[in-house]
Each structure stands twice: as C-alpha cells, then as structure tokens.
Scaffold this motif. Structure first.
Motif, PDB file in Angstrom:
ATOM      1  N   LEU A   1       0.824  -1.207   0.000  1.00 16.42           N
ATOM      2  CA  LEU A   1       0.000   0.000   0.000  1.00 16.42           C
ATOM      3  C   LEU A   1       0.864   1.266   0.000  1.00 16.42           C
ATOM      4  O   LEU A   1       0.559   2.239  -0.681  1.00 16.42           O
ATOM      5  CB  LEU A   1      -0.911  -0.012   1.230  1.00 16.42           C
ATOM      6  CG  LEU A   1      -1.992   1.037   1.331  1.00 16.42           C
ATOM      7  CD1 LEU A   1      -3.012   0.866   0.217  1.00 16.42           C
ATOM      8  CD2 LEU A   1      -2.672   0.937   2.679  1.00 16.42           C
TER       9      LEU A   1
ATOM     10  N   TRP B   1     -10.279   9.397   3.385  1.00 20.29           N
ATOM     11  CA  TRP B   1     -10.146   8.953   4.780  1.00 20.29           C
ATOM     12  C   TRP B   1     -11.264   7.988   5.148  1.00 20.29           C
ATOM     13  O   TRP B   1     -11.038   6.983   5.834  1.00 20.29           O
ATOM     14  CB  TRP B   1     -10.131  10.151   5.732  1.00 20.29           C
ATOM     15  CG  TRP B   1      -8.840  10.903   5.671  1.00 20.29           C
ATOM     16  CD1 TRP B   1      -8.645  12.145   5.162  1.00 20.29           C
ATOM     17  CD2 TRP B   1      -7.568  10.446   6.116  1.00 20.29           C
ATOM     18  NE1 TRP B   1      -7.322  12.496   5.257  1.00 20.29           N
ATOM     19  CE2 TRP B   1      -6.629  11.468   5.846  1.00 20.29           C
ATOM     20  CE3 TRP B   1      -7.112   9.286   6.714  1.00 20.29           C
ATOM     21  CZ2 TRP B   1      -5.282  11.353   6.149  1.00 20.29           C
ATOM     22  CZ3 TRP B   1      -5.764   9.175   7.026  1.00 20.29           C
ATOM     23  CH2 TRP B   1      -4.870  10.196   6.744  1.00 20.29           C
TER      24      TRP B   1
ATOM     25  N   GLN C   1     -12.121   0.299   4.819  1.00 21.22           N
ATOM     26  CA  GLN C   1     -11.222  -0.805   4.455  1.00 21.22           C
ATOM     27  C   GLN C   1     -10.562  -1.398   5.707  1.00 21.22           C
ATOM     28  O   GLN C   1     -10.528  -2.608   5.878  1.00 21.22           O
ATOM     29  CB  GLN C   1     -10.148  -0.279   3.500  1.00 21.22           C
ATOM     30  CG  GLN C   1      -9.135  -1.314   3.102  1.00 21.22           C
ATOM     31  CD  GLN C   1      -9.307  -1.797   1.699  1.00 21.22           C
ATOM     32  OE1 GLN C   1     -10.124  -1.292   0.958  1.00 21.22           O
ATOM     33  NE2 GLN C   1      -8.559  -2.798   1.331  1.00 21.22           N
TER      34      GLN C   1
ATOM     35  N   ALA D   1     -10.522   4.624   3.562  1.00 24.51           N
ATOM     36  CA  ALA D   1      -9.476   3.927   4.321  1.00 24.51           C
ATOM     37  C   ALA D   1     -10.026   3.359   5.629  1.00 24.51           C
ATOM     38  O   ALA D   1      -9.689   2.238   6.031  1.00 24.51           O
ATOM     39  CB  ALA D   1      -8.318   4.879   4.589  1.00 24.51           C
TER      40      ALA D   1
END
Length: 193
Positions: A9, A42, A48, A45
């Motif tokens: 990542l 954000w 996830q 993320a």
C-alpha cells in the motif's frame, strides 16, 4: 492487514516521491495540486481497515463502498488537474473499476491458487476480501493473478494500474514548474514603425 500488505500500500506513493525527486520535483510542490473532499479518501481507508478488525463488517459488499468513495473522490478532482496528472488519475480509475467489476461479479476478489502457493501463501483460503478462483469465476484474468514474491502477495492487473497511476500522479505533482524568464524587452527606437 499484514506488514507485506502495508508495504504494498505504501510502496507506490513512496516510489512516486523518489521518481519525483529524480525528475527535479519537490515534495512542497504537492501543495499546488488541488485536492478537494479528502474526507472521502479517509472514509474509504476507515471502511477498508474496519473490514480487517470488526467482524460484522467483514462483508464483501463493503468493498463496493470503498471503491465507490475513491471513485467519487476522483470524479470530483480529476477535472481540475493538469492533463498529465489527469491521465495518471484515469489509470487509477480504470484500475479501480477493473477491480470493482471483478469483485461485483464474484462477491470477492478471486485469486489464482497456484500463483498464491508459488509466493508462499496458503491456496484455497477464503478471506473477507478474497476467494480462490475456480471454473465458475467470472473475469478471472482480472483477479489476483500476478505474483509479487518479495512481499508474498498476489495482485491484479487493476492493482498494477492503481499502483502505476499513483507513482505517476505523485511524481508529476511534485515536478517543479520551471518558469522561463521573460525575454529581455526589445529596445524601442524612433525608427521602428
């Protein structure tokens, strides 16, 4: 998320910074790139990460939410970027769409079991995000089929587009504008008409 997944990542933006510096860019130039609605990234993320740590959120449909948030952010920002950076953004978008379509058709991102085994992963394992490909898998060629042995990972063509686009976007955004000095003014004489 494993350390290898985290490295995968972080690697594209880090490589983009290295390439950006090699091309004469500066990190401070990233401020010149207009970025709006960063909260969408954000949030993507956060969703996830939550899939890894919150059991009720380990549903493959949440990957669609992640992709949707990232695509929304790109749709808001792409039109304002310079052409070269926009092209890098389009590569990221195409990669995300390829991954999203593959996941939508299969429920999870399929991976090639033999390739997973070749990089040291357990074949046949189903996770919140991945499942082994079989004869019923749709668009298997867009699944995780590309080995990355040093990281013990298998990635998709969409992941490669996203990573390459991220490297290019970062490097291009860092590129220092080389302002050409104005040519010296021509002297004006009384005989010029």
């Amino acid at each position: 998320m494993t350390i290898h997944g985290l490295l995968l990542l972080i690697a594209p933006p880090a490589l983009g910074v290295i390439v950006g510096y090699a091309c004469g860019g500066r990190l401070a130039s990233l401020r010149n790139l207009r970025l709006s609605a960063l909260w969408l990234l954000w949030l993507a993320a956060l969703v996830q990460a939550a899939q890894y740590y919150v059991t009720p959120l380990r549903h493959p449909a949440l990957l669609a939410v992640v992709f949707g948030l990232v695509l929304w952010w790109l749709a808001l920002n792409l039109p304002a970027w310079p052409l070269a950076i926009r092209i890098a953004g389009v590569a990221i978008t195409v990669g995300a769409l390829a991954n999203g379509l593959t996941i939508a058709l299969n429920g999870r991102m399929p991976y090639e079991p033999a390739t997973a085994e070749a990089v040291g992963l357990r074949p046949g394992l189903t996770t919140p995000k991945n499942e082994p490909a079989d004869h019923a898998t749709r668009l298997a060629f867009l699944g995780d089929t590309i080995p990355v042995p040093p990281l013990r990972k298998v990635v998709s063509p969409g992941d490669l587009l996203i990573g390459t686009g991220t490297v290019a976007l970062t490097a291009l955004a860092m590129r220092r504008r080389r302002d050409r000095p104005d040519p010296p003014p021509r002297p004006v004489t009384g005989g010029d008409t």
